[in-house]
Write an enzyme that holds these catalytic residues in place. Structure first.
Site, PDB file in Angstrom:
ATOM      1  N   ARG A 227       1.006  -1.274  -0.081  1.00  0.00           N
ATOM      2  CA  ARG A 227       0.005   0.085  -0.100  1.00  0.00           C
ATOM      3  C   ARG A 227       1.030   1.258   0.156  1.00  0.00           C
ATOM      4  NH1 ARG A 227      -5.257   1.295   1.763  1.00  0.00           N
ATOM      5  NH2 ARG A 227      -5.560   3.142   2.851  1.00  0.00           N
TER       6      ARG A 227
ATOM      7  N   HIS B   2      -7.140   1.642  -6.600  1.00  0.00           N
ATOM      8  CA  HIS B   2      -7.648   0.886  -5.272  1.00  0.00           C
ATOM      9  C   HIS B   2      -8.373  -0.371  -5.793  1.00  0.00           C
ATOM     10  CE1 HIS B   2      -7.809   0.008  -1.223  1.00  0.00           C
ATOM     11  NE2 HIS B   2      -8.453   1.123  -0.894  1.00  0.00           N
TER      12      HIS B   2
ATOM     13  N   GLN C 133     -10.445  -2.526  -3.059  1.00  0.00           N
ATOM     14  CA  GLN C 133     -11.780  -1.814  -2.633  1.00  0.00           C
ATOM     15  C   GLN C 133     -12.850  -2.129  -3.627  1.00  0.00           C
ATOM     16  OE1 GLN C 133     -12.198   0.338   0.346  1.00  0.00           O
ATOM     17  NE2 GLN C 133     -14.477   0.036  -0.390  1.00  0.00           N
TER      18      GLN C 133
ATOM     19  N   ASP D 217     -16.428   9.291  -1.627  1.00  0.00           N
ATOM     20  CA  ASP D 217     -15.345   9.273  -0.849  1.00  0.00           C
ATOM     21  C   ASP D 217     -14.816  10.438  -0.242  1.00  0.00           C
ATOM     22  OD1 ASP D 217     -12.810   7.999   0.388  1.00  0.00           O
ATOM     23  OD2 ASP D 217     -11.934   8.018  -1.607  1.00  0.00           O
TER      24      ASP D 217
ATOM     25  N   CYS E 117     -16.149   4.317   0.779  1.00  0.00           N
ATOM     26  CA  CYS E 117     -15.129   3.381   1.262  1.00  0.00           C
ATOM     27  C   CYS E 117     -14.321   3.505   2.619  1.00  0.00           C
ATOM     28  CB  CYS E 117     -14.139   3.419   0.093  1.00  0.00           C
ATOM     29  SG  CYS E 117     -13.418   5.138  -0.052  1.00  0.00           S
TER      30      CYS E 117
ATOM     31  N   ARG F 239     -14.628  -6.010   2.839  1.00  0.00           N
ATOM     32  CA  ARG F 239     -13.220  -5.800   2.407  1.00  0.00           C
ATOM     33  C   ARG F 239     -12.420  -7.018   3.036  1.00  0.00           C
ATOM     34  NH1 ARG F 239     -10.785  -0.805   2.233  1.00  0.00           N
ATOM     35  NH2 ARG F 239      -8.837  -1.943   1.770  1.00  0.00           N
TER      36      ARG F 239
END
Length: 309
Positions: A108, A135, A138, A229, A269, A297
């Site tokens: 990440r 991402h 996600q 987001d 998210c 997730r």
């Protein structure tokens, strides 16, 4: 467990076919059901996942650690400060060493190129846990959540409201693979780039359609899913004042939700800045699936690990 994705990297949804993407959703749903039923699924007994984090994380870190534990393996959290990579060791050296110790590597980080470089020099699967560009883990959990809600994906309309960031780009990829409509409402300077739009056009399956507009109401009208987001992601803190000004009309509130279908769901998210991109009222309303999405997730990440390691 032999899977059609064994040994593959998970760097971008642009690398996957529609059938492979649906396979991962189906596997995530199956593993979730098994966990809820208390059925063991220790598919990776004794295996290890090196997890490099150069960005802060709650959900990605915990969900991958727990997913690996449920599969019978071990997730090793490695911050940049703990590694020589934080002191200038070349990524190719880190890749070779970690691949010799572990069955997979999660990273990440900020630069998408760094993820590609890591995968180039690792002979074990590499998973992109987030970059500034994409991402993809996600987006898998997101469409798993939509699939659970509606029993299918094709023909559904997702409206993304706000900054056309890395999450929006991976949602574009996911909707293209799933044959979904995606409408993005973004200010002109906060839209996804030409590369992401071109990728959507190349990937899109029957039923998939992309619309980018200025007006959140136009995007939300008739939508099955409203999604947003934060307006200032990690690394953009210095821009927060300008972003707040540019995006202040792009909030998901009760009025915007009323423009969507009566059965529409709301997604985010996380982390959320309540009162900015989304109201408390909508976060906590009966149509919110935000915390189901957050739980998913872990199930989606478990599916990735089960499929590629």
């Amino acid at each position: 467990m032999d899977t059609p994705l064994k040994g593959r990297d998970y760097l971008s949804l642009t690398d996957f076919s529609p059938s492979e993407f649906q396979y991962l959703i189906d596997l995530a749903v199956e593993l979730k059901k098994k966990q809820k039923a208390g059925e063991p699924h220790a598919l990776h007994q004794g295996k290890t996942l090196a997890m490099i984090f150069q960005k802060a994380s709650t959900r990605t870190r915990v969900s991958f650690e727990v997913a690996m534990y449920h599969l019978g393996g071990l997730g090793l959290f490695l911050s940049a400060n703990d590694l020589q990579i934080g002191r200038g060791e070349p990524i190719q050296d880190t890749a070779r060493i970690l691949a010799s110790y572990c069955e997979g590597i999660l990273i990440r980080t900020f630069s998408h190129q760094e993820v590609l470089e890591l995968a180039k020099y690792s002979d074990k699967p590499v998973i992109n846990g987030l970059t500034d560009d994409e991402h993809p883990t996600q987006a898998l959990a997101d469409l798993m959540t939509v699939y659970e809600e509606f029993g299918g994906l094709k023909g559904k309309r997702l409206a993304f409201i706000g900054d056309g960031n890395n999450v929006a780009v991976s949602l574009m990829h996911a909707c293209a693979l799933a044959g979904m409509e995606i409408a993005l409402a973004c200010p002109e300077n906060y839209r996804p780039g030409d590369k992401a739009i071109k990728e959507f056009e190349q990937m899109k399956q029957p039923g998939a359609n992309l619309t980018i507009v200025d007006d959140p109401k136009a995007a939300a009208a008739g939508a099955d899913v409203l999604y947003t987001d934060v307006w200032a992601s990690m690394g953009q803190e210095q821009e927060s004042r300008a972003r707040l000004e540019a995006l202040k009309g792009y909030q998901i509130d009760a009025a915007l939700l009323r423009l969507a279908k009566p059965e529409a769901i709301v997604m985010h998210c996380l982390p959320a800045h309540r009162g900015e991109e989304i109201t408390d009222e909508v976060m906590e309303c009966a149509r919110s699936r935000i915390f189901q999405e957050g739980e998913n997730r872990m199930h989606a990440h478990k599916a990735i690990l089960a499929a590629v390691l």
